[in-house]
Design an enzyme around this catalytic site. Structure first.
Site, PDB file in Angstrom:
ATOM      1  N   HIS A 104      40.778  38.477  38.380  1.00 25.48           N
ATOM      2  CA  HIS A 104      41.536  37.345  38.930  1.00 25.48           C
ATOM      3  C   HIS A 104      42.032  36.402  37.841  1.00 25.48           C
ATOM      4  CE1 HIS A 104      40.685  37.855  43.336  1.00 25.48           C
ATOM      5  NE2 HIS A 104      39.782  38.670  42.821  1.00 25.48           N
TER       6      HIS A 104
ATOM      7  N   ASP B 278      46.544  30.430  33.515  1.00 23.15           N
ATOM      8  CA  ASP B 278      46.018  30.718  34.856  1.00 23.15           C
ATOM      9  C   ASP B 278      46.305  32.176  35.168  1.00 23.15           C
ATOM     10  OD1 ASP B 278      44.854  30.025  37.319  1.00 23.15           O
ATOM     11  OD2 ASP B 278      46.068  28.206  37.484  1.00 23.15           O
TER      12      ASP B 278
END
Ligand code: ADQ
Length: 459
Positions: free
Chosen positions: A157, A365
């Protein structure tokens, strides 16, 4: 149809709406084949106090949840120490914050081994095993050591750093070798896949077949970008709910004469929060017409409070927002509303919709789902504008946002000014393209695409 087994650090009950899009999507994937979701219960116990027991099993509709308690010392070393004190900072390019302590590595391995031992006892021969995130990189290796032959996939992720940053972790070879115990590795972006390819070519002399199949360490693995999405329909339904509508009405009433900007994050140094506040201060400084008018609502949910770097960040944000308010604030206008808490998921769409601009400006991110939620929540007739960091995985897909370099205070201030003044037709055109993109590659596409690829992968 083979049974799906999902493994992640935490397990959520997919029937609870507060669980959010990811839990709902994984729950849906599990429900369609009748599945098992395995992970930590969220409870720590004293050593020897039940942690060696078999997992607790609960039924949640067609899904079985299997959870383990962890001894305090193991949890601290595995979760706070190695996963969040080493892997999280390094994978987000923050070598300065990494605490490279070897005893934490032992705890990380111990917990992965414990997961493997407990999970192996529950597996059936034709299960598909889907393991999530940086907490569990070596889990497939541990399962294979116990003789498990099932097809196993891994989804990261968070970003994978470039090889020279990865190499700062003393155990980088071990970590990358561990990935070859999987049949499929899914990354959030093409950038991550490129970092993986470069690492395995340079450090492990991997052979590459069929473009996305890599051979090294005597095994082959398929690695590809499978960017995660949101459940657009579910989020829009949430937006029609009473709580979101009440939130929207309240904000419209209270800020009728203002222009709202919004930031919604976990309190994390990867999210670029101090840089964002400085850019907002620059906006007020360089474009005085925004004084008395623009209000930045920044919500930062408490996170990983046991890790030192997070406490420092909290103090910095409180002092920075206080400084901006005392420098620019008026009796009837406070430029920054900073809150150290989470917003209830049912109200989030209302907050997003009330905001003319969203500032989603992480320094790094994996994806960033807030960017996608903001777009899903807008009124297509009068949509707001997304200012998005080019260092979020989401930037690869969301080219019609205003893309910025979050380190460049001046550039973020200028993009914000442009967003605040963007003509309606341009806002509509950008929003329509962004919405079509997040709809096409939504969370259902993500899990179907991953499972299809894993089913096709050779066992
Ligand atoms: P996170 O770093 O947690 O996740 P992100 O994708 O931004 O980040 O958010 C996940 C969810 O948390 C979103 O649904 C968002 O609405 C919610 N959230 C965040 N802050 C909140 C707040 N203050 N109040 C209420 N809700 C809040 C990791 C990776 C990301 C990746 C996701 C999914 O770091 O890059 O997008 O996993 O793969």
């Amino acid at each position: 149809m083979p049974r799906l087994v999902v493994v992640s650090n935490r397990v959520a009950d997919p029937r609870k709406t507060a669980a959010g899009g990811l839990a709902v999507a994984l729950g849906e994937a599990l429900a369609s084949s009748g599945g098992l979701w395995f992970g930590w219960s969220g409870h720590v116990v004293a050593a020897g106090d039940g942690s060696d027991a078999a997992p607790k099993l609960h039924r949640a509709g067609p899904v079985t949840l299997a959870t383990l308690d962890l001894p305090q010392a193991d949890h601290d070393a595995y979760y706070l120490g190695y996963a969040n004190g080493v892997l999280w900072p390094v994978f987000h390019n923050r070598l300065d914050l990494a605490e490279l302590d070897r005893s934490d590595l032992d705890g990380y391995r111990r917990v992965n081994r414990l997961f493997a031992q407990r999970l192996a006892a529950l597996l059936r021969p034709d299960d598909l095993v889907w393991i999530h995130d940086y907490h569990l990189i070596p889990l497939a290796t541990e399962l294979r050591a116990l003789g498990c032959q099932q097809r196993m996939g891994f989804f990261l992720h968070i970003p994978l750093p470039p090889p020279l940053v990865m190499a700062a972790i003393p155990q980088h070879e071990w970590l990358m070798r561990s990935l070859f115990a999987y049949d499929l590795i899914g990354f959030q972006s093409e950038t991550d896949v490129a970092h993986f390819a470069r690492y395995v070519h340079n450090e492990a002399r991997a052979e590459q077949r069929e473009n996305d199949v890599f051979e090294a360490f005597g095994r082959s693995v398929r690695a590809r970008a499978v960017p995660i999405g949101i459940d657009v329909d579910e989020f829009q339904r949430l937006g029609q709910g009473r709580e979101a509508q009440d939130m929207l009405a309240t904000l419209h009433r209270q800020y009728a004469q203002r222009q709202l900007l919004v930031g919604v994050d976990r309190l994390d140094y990867s999210k670029g929060l101090p840089q964002r506040l400085r850019a907002f201060r620059r906006l007020l400084q360089d474009h005085p017409e925004n004084r008395g008018k623009a209000v930045l609502v920044q919500v930062a949910a408490p996170s990983r409070e046991g890790v030192t770097a997070y406490a420092d960040l909290r103090a910095e944000l409180e002092s920075l927002s206080g400084a901006i308010n005392s420098e620019y604030g008026e009796l009837d206008w406070m430029p920054v509303r900073y809150m150290h808490r989470a917003v209830a998921r049912m109200r989030l769409p209302g907050l997003y919709r009330a905001a003319r601009v969203a500032l989603v400006t992480p320094l790094r991110d994996g994806m960033n789902l807030v960017a996608k939620e903001y777009v899903a929540a807008q009124d297509p007739v009068d949509p707001g504008v997304l200012v998005l960091s080019r260092f979020a995985g989401a930037a690869e897909q969301m080219r019609d946002a205003l893309l910025v370099n979050p380190y460049d205070t001046q550039a973020v201030a200028e993009a914000t000014q442009r967003a605040l003044n963007m003509p309606l037709d341009e806002r509509q055109a950008r929003h329509a393209l962004l919405l079509a993109g997040i709809r096409e590659f939504d969370v259902h596409w993500w899990h179907r695409h991953f499972i299809d690829n894993l089913s096709d992968a050779s066992a």
